[in-house]
Design an enzyme around this catalytic site. Structure first.
Site, short mmCIF file in Angstrom:
data_model
loop_
_atom_site.label_atom_id
_atom_site.label_comp_id
_atom_site.label_asym_id
_atom_site.label_seq_id
_atom_site.Cartn_x
_atom_site.Cartn_y
_atom_site.Cartn_z
N ASP A 28 9.03 -0.44 2.27
CA ASP A 28 9.54 -0.34 0.90
C ASP A 28 10.72 0.62 0.83
O ASP A 28 11.66 0.43 0.05
CB ASP A 28 8.43 0.12 -0.04
CG ASP A 28 7.48 -1.01 -0.43
OD1 ASP A 28 7.75 -2.16 -0.02
OD2 ASP A 28 6.49 -0.76 -1.12
N TRP A 75 6.09 1.36 -2.96
CA TRP A 75 5.07 2.39 -2.71
C TRP A 75 5.71 3.63 -2.08
O TRP A 75 5.43 3.97 -0.92
CB TRP A 75 3.97 1.83 -1.82
CG TRP A 75 3.15 0.77 -2.49
CD1 TRP A 75 3.56 -0.49 -2.82
CD2 TRP A 75 1.80 0.88 -2.91
NE1 TRP A 75 2.54 -1.18 -3.42
CE2 TRP A 75 1.44 -0.37 -3.48
CE3 TRP A 75 0.84 1.89 -2.85
CZ2 TRP A 75 0.18 -0.61 -4.00
CZ3 TRP A 75 -0.43 1.64 -3.35
CH2 TRP A 75 -0.74 0.41 -3.92
N ARG A 116 5.32 -9.46 -2.23
CA ARG A 116 5.13 -8.09 -2.65
C ARG A 116 4.23 -7.31 -1.70
O ARG A 116 3.43 -7.90 -0.98
CB ARG A 116 4.55 -8.04 -4.06
CG ARG A 116 3.12 -8.57 -4.17
CD ARG A 116 2.68 -8.64 -5.60
NE ARG A 116 3.52 -9.56 -6.36
CZ ARG A 116 3.38 -9.80 -7.65
NH1 ARG A 116 2.43 -9.20 -8.33
NH2 ARG A 116 4.17 -10.66 -8.27
N THR A 117 4.40 -5.98 -1.71
CA THR A 117 3.54 -5.11 -0.91
C THR A 117 2.27 -4.84 -1.69
O THR A 117 2.29 -4.15 -2.70
CB THR A 117 4.26 -3.77 -0.61
OG1 THR A 117 5.48 -4.04 0.07
CG2 THR A 117 3.39 -2.89 0.27
N MET A 118 1.17 -5.43 -1.24
CA MET A 118 -0.10 -5.24 -1.95
C MET A 118 -0.74 -3.91 -1.59
O MET A 118 -1.33 -3.25 -2.42
CB MET A 118 -1.05 -6.39 -1.61
CG MET A 118 -0.50 -7.77 -1.94
SD MET A 118 -0.04 -7.95 -3.68
CE MET A 118 -1.64 -7.84 -4.46
#
Length: 241
Positions: free
Chosen positions: A80, A128, A21-23
């Site tokens: 994203d 995001w 995942r994109t933190m």
């Protein structure tokens, strides 16, 4: 080595290496501005990609056609947005494989995107992005947006990022239903020029897309004429508007 016998630090590193995942957003794009005009939809976005606070990339395309009737624009994390485009490629491919003589329109794709963004938000793995979706189908123009947490709406003009604060007031004052193509482009350029002056993440290299019943066209990148001799730029006064 068995994981049960591994040290806690090693377990943490293994779990971190498996996370997809994109933190935090790393390479981001700034505002997208779009409006309806009498023949369709116009959308504009610059081509800057910021690596943190550094304008690292100057040729990032943030508007893409979707099928025959739609165009999507995105601000936020670029990777994203690429994931969103992958979802939409699968959606349009499955729709085409049905071969039923029908194709997804902008309203259906916007509805799909709201579900995707809200679902990812509920899994604490958001995309995001703020997405703008415009299109024309059967003579009906459609313009909507959805945020990274699934908040969505449709309107006659839309802007994301700093554009929501700096461009929307201009659009509220000057937009009208019978805008011609030329007047619509001038209005978008005015908004993009203000964003260039005021948004540190904006670059003077942009594209404008036109969506009509015939399809989607995206202009070649070009620069706006600017003037930096304003007194507020030369001798800024702290606290002044």
């Amino acid at each position: 080595m068995e994981l049960n016998s591994a040290k806690p630090g090693l377990l943490c590193s293994l779990e971190a290496s498996q996370s997809q995942r994109t933190m935090y957003p790393y390479v981001t794009g700034t505002s997208v501005v779009a409006l309806k005009y009498k023949d369709g939809i116009l959308m504009a976005a610059d081509m800057g990609g910021s690596y943190g606070s550094t304008l690292r990339y100057k040729s990032v395309e943030r508007m893409k056609p979707i099928g025959k009737h739609c165009l999507i624009g995105a601000s936020g994390e670029i990777s994203d947005f690429q994931e969103v485009l992958r979802y939409l490629d699968e959606l349009t491919l499955n729709d085409k494989m049905c071969d039923d003589g029908n194709s997804l329109g902008p309203k259906e794709i916007h509805s799909y995107l709201t579900r995707v963004m809200y679902n990812r938000r509920n899994k604490f793995d958001p995309l995001w992005n703020s997405l703008v979706l415009g299109g024309v189908k059967n003579g009906q123009t459609y313009l909507g947006m959805v945020t990274m947490i699934g908040v969505n709406f449709e309107d006659n003009h839309i802007a994301t990022g700093f554009g929501n604060h700096l461009a929307r007031p201009i659009l509220r004052d000057e937009w009208r239903e019978d805008l011609s193509f030329e007047d619509g482009v001038k209005l978008l350029e005015k908004c993009m020029r203000v964003l260039l002056y005021r948004d540190r993440s904006a670059v003077n290299k942009l594209q404008i897309a036109n969506i009509t019943e015939e399809g989607v066209t995206i202009s070649q990148p070009y620069s706006l004429r600017t003037f930096w001799g304003f007194s507020a730029f030369i001798n800024p006064t702290p606290g002044a508007q």
